[in-house]
Design a protein around this motif. Structure first.
Motif, PDB file in Angstrom:
ATOM      1  N   ARG A 235     -13.633   5.101   4.719  1.00  0.00           N
ATOM      2  CA  ARG A 235     -14.759   5.422   3.837  1.00  0.00           C
ATOM      3  C   ARG A 235     -15.131   4.247   2.948  1.00  0.00           C
ATOM      4  O   ARG A 235     -16.203   4.241   2.337  1.00  0.00           O
ATOM      5  CB  ARG A 235     -14.420   6.634   2.964  1.00  0.00           C
ATOM      6  N   MET A 236     -14.254   3.248   2.862  1.00  0.00           N
ATOM      7  CA  MET A 236     -14.484   2.101   1.985  1.00  0.00           C
ATOM      8  C   MET A 236     -14.755   0.807   2.754  1.00  0.00           C
ATOM      9  O   MET A 236     -15.259  -0.152   2.170  1.00  0.00           O
ATOM     10  CB  MET A 236     -13.271   1.888   1.082  1.00  0.00           C
TER      11      MET A 236
ATOM     12  N   GLU B 190       2.755   7.537   2.994  1.00  0.00           N
ATOM     13  CA  GLU B 190       1.455   8.172   3.209  1.00  0.00           C
ATOM     14  C   GLU B 190       1.172   8.251   4.704  1.00  0.00           C
ATOM     15  O   GLU B 190       1.301   7.249   5.418  1.00  0.00           O
ATOM     16  CB  GLU B 190       0.335   7.394   2.519  1.00  0.00           C
TER      17      GLU B 190
ATOM     18  N   THR C  65       0.840  -1.191   0.000  1.00  0.00           N
ATOM     19  CA  THR C  65       0.000   0.000   0.000  1.00  0.00           C
ATOM     20  C   THR C  65       0.879   1.246   0.000  1.00  0.00           C
ATOM     21  O   THR C  65       2.101   1.172   0.152  1.00  0.00           O
ATOM     22  CB  THR C  65      -0.916   0.034   1.242  1.00  0.00           C
TER      23      THR C  65
ATOM     24  N   ASP D  38      -4.109  10.062   7.004  1.00  0.00           N
ATOM     25  CA  ASP D  38      -4.711  10.170   5.669  1.00  0.00           C
ATOM     26  C   ASP D  38      -5.225   8.809   5.210  1.00  0.00           C
ATOM     27  O   ASP D  38      -6.322   8.706   4.638  1.00  0.00           O
ATOM     28  CB  ASP D  38      -3.680  10.691   4.664  1.00  0.00           C
ATOM     29  N   ALA D  39      -4.419   7.784   5.439  1.00  0.00           N
ATOM     30  CA  ALA D  39      -4.848   6.432   5.056  1.00  0.00           C
ATOM     31  C   ALA D  39      -6.119   6.042   5.803  1.00  0.00           C
ATOM     32  O   ALA D  39      -7.025   5.418   5.232  1.00  0.00           O
ATOM     33  CB  ALA D  39      -3.733   5.425   5.344  1.00  0.00           C
TER      34      ALA D  39
ATOM     35  N   SER E  83     -10.556   7.635  11.884  1.00  0.00           N
ATOM     36  CA  SER E  83     -11.393   6.609  11.265  1.00  0.00           C
ATOM     37  C   SER E  83     -12.860   6.800  11.617  1.00  0.00           C
ATOM     38  O   SER E  83     -13.200   7.078  12.773  1.00  0.00           O
ATOM     39  CB  SER E  83     -10.938   5.219  11.719  1.00  0.00           C
TER      40      SER E  83
ATOM     41  N   ILE F  51      -8.528   7.977   6.890  1.00  0.00           N
ATOM     42  CA  ILE F  51      -9.690   8.678   6.339  1.00  0.00           C
ATOM     43  C   ILE F  51     -10.200   7.957   5.093  1.00  0.00           C
ATOM     44  O   ILE F  51     -11.407   7.713   4.941  1.00  0.00           O
ATOM     45  CB  ILE F  51      -9.335  10.145   6.007  1.00  0.00           C
ATOM     46  N   VAL F  52      -9.277   7.594   4.203  1.00  0.00           N
ATOM     47  CA  VAL F  52      -9.670   6.941   2.952  1.00  0.00           C
ATOM     48  C   VAL F  52     -10.184   5.529   3.209  1.00  0.00           C
ATOM     49  O   VAL F  52     -11.262   5.141   2.737  1.00  0.00           O
ATOM     50  CB  VAL F  52      -8.481   6.910   1.975  1.00  0.00           C
ATOM     51  N   MET F  53      -9.415   4.735   3.959  1.00  0.00           N
ATOM     52  CA  MET F  53      -9.799   3.333   4.191  1.00  0.00           C
ATOM     53  C   MET F  53     -11.137   3.227   4.902  1.00  0.00           C
ATOM     54  O   MET F  53     -11.961   2.368   4.580  1.00  0.00           O
ATOM     55  CB  MET F  53      -8.712   2.620   4.996  1.00  0.00           C
TER      56      MET F  53
END
Length: 306
Positions: free
Chosen positions: A96-97, A85, A79, A89-90, A118, A92-94
């Motif tokens: 959301r998925m 990264e 990753t 930041d990771a 998170s 926030i993105v993870m």
């Protein structure tokens, strides 16, 4: 409403921990009877591994599948975390998925930073500070075999490591007395010792720790990331090997636990896992069942949080 995380045993009330153990026993029974139970259908758990794993990966991945969901294995190498990264930041993105995140890491701050960013539950699959999921499995195993651990005596023999720190938290939450036998300089983290509220004593003699104990537990002498210290640790910890003769000093109904993997001939004698007092295999299996209870508790919105 913010997500509920499980980074430490202290993130739950005693009643919630008791409920998780009862639920782990129920889910174990369902699986043994072949009953399909899938409350997490279409849910996805992300699993980030900075440290190698057998039991943690198997139990969380199999657990999600058995609950009707799926798990995705992630490593920093595969990753953008491996290319710098920021963990926030990771997160926030993870988040959301995914519907939940399990992290097995070195620095405990990785977990707290991820959880702070998170929107979904984060579970501590192990950090250098704590291993709370292991203690859930240990407590389930004791309850199944001996009933309540409240008021009992537990002995930890060896390094004051992350599992030892979680035993200290367990002593507070489950109300038992903990004796830690370790060489000087290898005591558990003072932050956790301070929180033990009179339930902890640290001794040098393993026989003193084990005397009359109802549960004896240990771990490898050299944890992941300490390999350069292995020779020094072997010499220092040699007197702390758990043997059948040492267990004979404990209560007649004593159970012996080891979170595995074990180094036979080092922290335990070659034959100890064959002793009828050893329950390491049941303990390992219970990682699956009690973590399924934890996943249901954190991820299933329909679950009644007891």
């Amino acid at each position: 409403m913010s997500a509920r995380h499980f980074l430490s045993l202290m993130d739950c009330t005693f009643q919630e921990l008791q409920s998780l153990i009862r639920r782990g026993i129920e889910l174990k029974d369902l699986r043994n009877r072949g009953v399909v139970f899938e409350p997490l259908k279409n849910r996805v758990l992300g699993m980030l591994f900075e440290k190698a794993s057998t039991r943690t990966r198997l139990s969380f991945e199999a657990g999600m599948i058995q609950l009707g969901g799926q798990a995705i294995f992630l490593s920093p190498r595969d990753t953008q975390l491996g290319r710098g990264e920021p963990i926030g930041d990771a997160a926030i993105v993870m988040s959301r998925m995914l519907d939940g995140m399990m992290i097995r890491t070195f620095a405990h701050s990785t977990l707290t930073t991820f959880a702070a960013h998170s929107r979904v539950p984060v579970i501590n699959g192990l950090s250098d500070d704590l291993h709370p999921c292991q203690l859930l499995a240990d407590m389930q195993t004791f309850v199944e075999q001996r009933g309540s651990i409240a008021g009992k005596t537990v002995a930890w023999i060896g390094d004051g490591n992350n599992v030892c720190n979680s035993y200290i938290e367990a002593a507070v939450q489950f109300d038992f007395q903990l004796r830690v036998a370790c060489p000087e300089g290898f005591e558990p983290n003072p932050v956790f010792v301070e929180r033990a509220a009179g339930r902890l004593s640290i001794v040098r003699d393993p026989r003193e720790a084990v005397a009359g104990a109802h549960l004896v537990s240990t771990d490898v002498w050299t944890s992941m990331g300490q390999e350069q210290e292995a020779d020094q640790r072997l010499a220092l910890f040699h007197p702390y090997q758990v043997t059948r003769a040492l267990l004979d000093q404990a209560a007649p109904e004593v159970l012996f636990m080891h979170c595995l993997p074990a180094h036979r001939g080092e922290e335990i004698s070659l034959d100890l896992l064959d002793d009828p007092r050893a329950v390491a295999w049941d303990q390992a299996e219970n990682r699956l069942h009690v973590q399924k209870a934890l996943l249901e508790f954190l991820i299933d919105p329909a679950y009644q949080h007891a």
